[in-house]
Each structure stands twice: as C-alpha cells, then as structure tokens.
Design a protein around this motif. Structure first.
Motif, PDB file in Angstrom:
ATOM      1  N   VAL A   8       0.850  -1.200   0.000  1.00  7.75           N
ATOM      2  CA  VAL A   8       0.000   0.000   0.000  1.00  7.75           C
ATOM      3  C   VAL A   8       0.888   1.254   0.000  1.00  7.75           C
ATOM      4  O   VAL A   8       0.639   2.203  -0.748  1.00  7.75           O
ATOM      5  CB  VAL A   8      -0.966   0.005   1.209  1.00  7.75           C
ATOM      6  CG1 VAL A   8      -1.703   1.327   1.311  1.00  7.75           C
ATOM      7  CG2 VAL A   8      -1.949  -1.150   1.106  1.00  7.75           C
ATOM      8  N   ILE A   9       1.936   1.243   0.811  1.00 10.15           N
ATOM      9  CA  ILE A   9       2.868   2.373   0.866  1.00 10.15           C
ATOM     10  C   ILE A   9       3.574   2.526  -0.482  1.00 10.15           C
ATOM     11  O   ILE A   9       3.725   3.648  -0.989  1.00 10.15           O
ATOM     12  CB  ILE A   9       3.872   2.198   2.015  1.00 10.15           C
ATOM     13  CG1 ILE A   9       3.132   2.266   3.356  1.00 10.15           C
ATOM     14  CG2 ILE A   9       4.972   3.256   1.956  1.00 10.15           C
ATOM     15  CD1 ILE A   9       3.928   1.809   4.553  1.00 10.15           C
ATOM     16  N   ALA A  10       3.979   1.413  -1.088  1.00  8.67           N
ATOM     17  CA  ALA A  10       4.617   1.461  -2.411  1.00  8.67           C
ATOM     18  C   ALA A  10       3.660   2.038  -3.456  1.00  8.67           C
ATOM     19  O   ALA A  10       4.078   2.800  -4.340  1.00  8.67           O
ATOM     20  CB  ALA A  10       5.082   0.073  -2.824  1.00  8.67           C
ATOM     21  N   LYS A  11       2.374   1.717  -3.348  1.00  2.43           N
ATOM     22  CA  LYS A  11       1.362   2.244  -4.275  1.00  2.43           C
ATOM     23  C   LYS A  11       1.249   3.764  -4.121  1.00  2.43           C
ATOM     24  O   LYS A  11       1.122   4.485  -5.117  1.00  2.43           O
ATOM     25  CB  LYS A  11       0.019   1.555  -4.021  1.00  2.43           C
ATOM     26  CG  LYS A  11      -1.114   2.060  -4.868  1.00  2.43           C
ATOM     27  CD  LYS A  11      -0.933   1.708  -6.318  1.00  2.43           C
ATOM     28  CE  LYS A  11      -2.165   2.133  -7.111  1.00  2.43           C
ATOM     29  NZ  LYS A  11      -1.873   2.316  -8.514  1.00  2.43           N
ATOM     30  N   ILE A  12       1.310   4.254  -2.883  1.00  2.02           N
ATOM     31  CA  ILE A  12       1.286   5.704  -2.655  1.00  2.02           C
ATOM     32  C   ILE A  12       2.504   6.342  -3.330  1.00  2.02           C
ATOM     33  O   ILE A  12       2.385   7.370  -4.010  1.00  2.02           O
ATOM     34  CB  ILE A  12       1.266   6.025  -1.147  1.00  2.02           C
ATOM     35  CG1 ILE A  12      -0.035   5.553  -0.505  1.00  2.02           C
ATOM     36  CG2 ILE A  12       1.459   7.523  -0.912  1.00  2.02           C
ATOM     37  CD1 ILE A  12      -0.045   5.605   1.011  1.00  2.02           C
ATOM     38  N   GLU A  13       3.669   5.719  -3.156  1.00  2.00           N
ATOM     39  CA  GLU A  13       4.892   6.241  -3.768  1.00  2.00           C
ATOM     40  C   GLU A  13       4.794   6.248  -5.291  1.00  2.00           C
ATOM     41  O   GLU A  13       5.214   7.207  -5.945  1.00  2.00           O
ATOM     42  CB  GLU A  13       6.102   5.441  -3.294  1.00  2.00           C
ATOM     43  CG  GLU A  13       6.387   5.634  -1.814  1.00  2.00           C
ATOM     44  CD  GLU A  13       7.454   4.702  -1.258  1.00  2.00           C
ATOM     45  OE1 GLU A  13       7.835   3.723  -1.958  1.00  2.00           O
ATOM     46  OE2 GLU A  13       7.902   4.947  -0.127  1.00  2.00           O
ATOM     47  N   GLU A  14       4.206   5.194  -5.875  1.00  2.00           N
ATOM     48  CA  GLU A  14       4.011   5.133  -7.325  1.00  2.00           C
ATOM     49  C   GLU A  14       3.079   6.248  -7.804  1.00  2.00           C
ATOM     50  O   GLU A  14       3.307   6.847  -8.854  1.00  2.00           O
ATOM     51  CB  GLU A  14       3.409   3.787  -7.730  1.00  2.00           C
ATOM     52  CG  GLU A  14       4.348   2.616  -7.634  1.00  2.00           C
ATOM     53  CD  GLU A  14       3.625   1.297  -7.883  1.00  2.00           C
ATOM     54  OE1 GLU A  14       2.528   1.285  -8.485  1.00  2.00           O
ATOM     55  OE2 GLU A  14       4.170   0.259  -7.459  1.00  2.00           O
ATOM     56  N   THR A  15       2.029   6.519  -7.037  1.00  2.00           N
ATOM     57  CA  THR A  15       1.080   7.564  -7.393  1.00  2.00           C
ATOM     58  C   THR A  15       1.768   8.927  -7.423  1.00  2.00           C
ATOM     59  O   THR A  15       1.565   9.713  -8.344  1.00  2.00           O
ATOM     60  CB  THR A  15      -0.106   7.586  -6.402  1.00  2.00           C
ATOM     61  OG1 THR A  15      -0.737   6.308  -6.403  1.00  2.00           O
ATOM     62  CG2 THR A  15      -1.114   8.650  -6.762  1.00  2.00           C
ATOM     63  N   VAL A  16       2.607   9.192  -6.422  1.00  2.00           N
ATOM     64  CA  VAL A  16       3.346  10.459  -6.374  1.00  2.00           C
ATOM     65  C   VAL A  16       4.254  10.568  -7.595  1.00  2.00           C
ATOM     66  O   VAL A  16       4.296  11.613  -8.258  1.00  2.00           O
ATOM     67  CB  VAL A  16       4.161  10.584  -5.063  1.00  2.00           C
ATOM     68  CG1 VAL A  16       5.100  11.765  -5.119  1.00  2.00           C
ATOM     69  CG2 VAL A  16       3.228  10.704  -3.872  1.00  2.00           C
ATOM     70  N   SER A  17       4.966   9.497  -7.920  1.00  2.00           N
ATOM     71  CA  SER A  17       5.862   9.499  -9.079  1.00  2.00           C
ATOM     72  C   SER A  17       5.091   9.724 -10.374  1.00  2.00           C
ATOM     73  O   SER A  17       5.536  10.466 -11.249  1.00  2.00           O
ATOM     74  CB  SER A  17       6.641   8.194  -9.165  1.00  2.00           C
ATOM     75  OG  SER A  17       7.480   8.057  -8.052  1.00  2.00           O
ATOM     76  N   ALA A  18       3.930   9.098 -10.499  1.00  3.40           N
ATOM     77  CA  ALA A  18       3.111   9.246 -11.699  1.00  3.40           C
ATOM     78  C   ALA A  18       2.625  10.683 -11.872  1.00  3.40           C
ATOM     79  O   ALA A  18       2.406  11.138 -13.003  1.00  3.40           O
ATOM     80  CB  ALA A  18       1.924   8.297 -11.642  1.00  3.40           C
ATOM     81  N   LEU A  19       2.475  11.400 -10.768  1.00  2.00           N
ATOM     82  CA  LEU A  19       2.035  12.792 -10.814  1.00  2.00           C
ATOM     83  C   LEU A  19       3.214  13.758 -10.959  1.00  2.00           C
ATOM     84  O   LEU A  19       3.036  14.974 -10.890  1.00  2.00           O
ATOM     85  CB  LEU A  19       1.222  13.138  -9.559  1.00  2.00           C
ATOM     86  CG  LEU A  19      -0.141  12.442  -9.459  1.00  2.00           C
ATOM     87  CD1 LEU A  19      -0.757  12.669  -8.088  1.00  2.00           C
ATOM     88  CD2 LEU A  19      -1.078  12.943 -10.548  1.00  2.00           C
ATOM     89  N   GLY A  20       4.413  13.230 -11.135  1.00  2.46           N
ATOM     90  CA  GLY A  20       5.586  14.073 -11.346  1.00  2.46           C
ATOM     91  C   GLY A  20       6.248  14.528 -10.062  1.00  2.46           C
ATOM     92  O   GLY A  20       7.103  15.408 -10.078  1.00  2.46           O
ATOM     93  N   GLY A  21       5.888  13.932  -8.952  1.00  4.27           N
ATOM     94  CA  GLY A  21       6.478  14.301  -7.666  1.00  4.27           C
ATOM     95  C   GLY A  21       7.535  13.303  -7.240  1.00  4.27           C
ATOM     96  O   GLY A  21       7.915  12.407  -7.995  1.00  4.27           O
ATOM     97  N   SER A  22       8.016  13.478  -6.010  1.00  8.10           N
ATOM     98  CA  SER A  22       9.004  12.557  -5.468  1.00  8.10           C
ATOM     99  C   SER A  22       8.794  12.397  -3.970  1.00  8.10           C
ATOM    100  O   SER A  22       8.186  13.247  -3.322  1.00  8.10           O
ATOM    101  CB  SER A  22      10.417  13.060  -5.751  1.00  8.10           C
ATOM    102  OG  SER A  22      10.634  14.291  -5.100  1.00  8.10           O
TER     103      SER A  22
END
Length: 98
Positions: free
Chosen positions: A22-36
């Motif tokens: 679930v935490i990895a999915k949150i991190e993927e979502t941030v990356s997909a939105l151009g964040g880090s």
C-alpha cells in the motif's frame, strides 16, 4: 515544487507485506504525478485513540512528499480511492527560515 507530509493509516487486517505494498502504491502515485518522495517512515501498527471505520488500530506511515501544488487535489483523490487506507492527514510543510 512544494513539500508536503502525509500521515497514512492503513487497515490493520493486512499483513506487513501487504501494508508495504500500500505504501509502495502511494509512492508510485506520487511518481506518476511528477512528484518525489524524500523520506518514508513506517511506524508500524499503532493503537488509535478512537474507532476509525470500525478499526481500533492501524499501520501508520509518514511520507515526505515533493509535489506541484496543482497536482495535490488529484493525489488526494487517489488516496480516497484506495480502500486499504482508512485515514489520511495531508499537510504542507512550513518553510524553514535561516
């Protein structure tokens, strides 16, 4: 980019590996939105002060996020769509003056 902090409470009926996913999915979502993500603190299972969606405890994680302000509403929407996250607190980090 602005700096934000996310406190996520994840369902306690998941095992540690599923909570990490679930935490990895949150991190993927941030990356997909151009964040880090600058830091992730997995605090483990904690007892809650009161029932949240019928749960008395949950896995807690704090993520420090760099994200463009116009992407925040989409990020919050994605968090609400994740059924394994029972509560979030999303805050903008205050600028530190030197």
């Amino acid at each position: 980019m602005k700096k934000y902090e996310l406190l996520a409470t994840i369902k306690p009926n998941l095992d540690n590996d599923e909570a990490d996913k679930v935490i990895a999915k949150i991190e993927e979502t941030v990356s997909a939105l151009g964040g880090s993500i600058s830091d992730t603190d997995k605090m483990g299972r904690k007892k809650l002060a009161y029932d949240v969606k019928g749960f008395r405890d949950g896995f807690m994680a704090v993520l420090k996020i760099n994200l463009e302000p116009e992407k925040v509403s989409e990020f919050k929407r994605q968090l609400k769509l994740n059924e394994n996250i029972i509560r979030t607190m999303f805050m903008e980090q205050a600028a530190v003056k030197a």
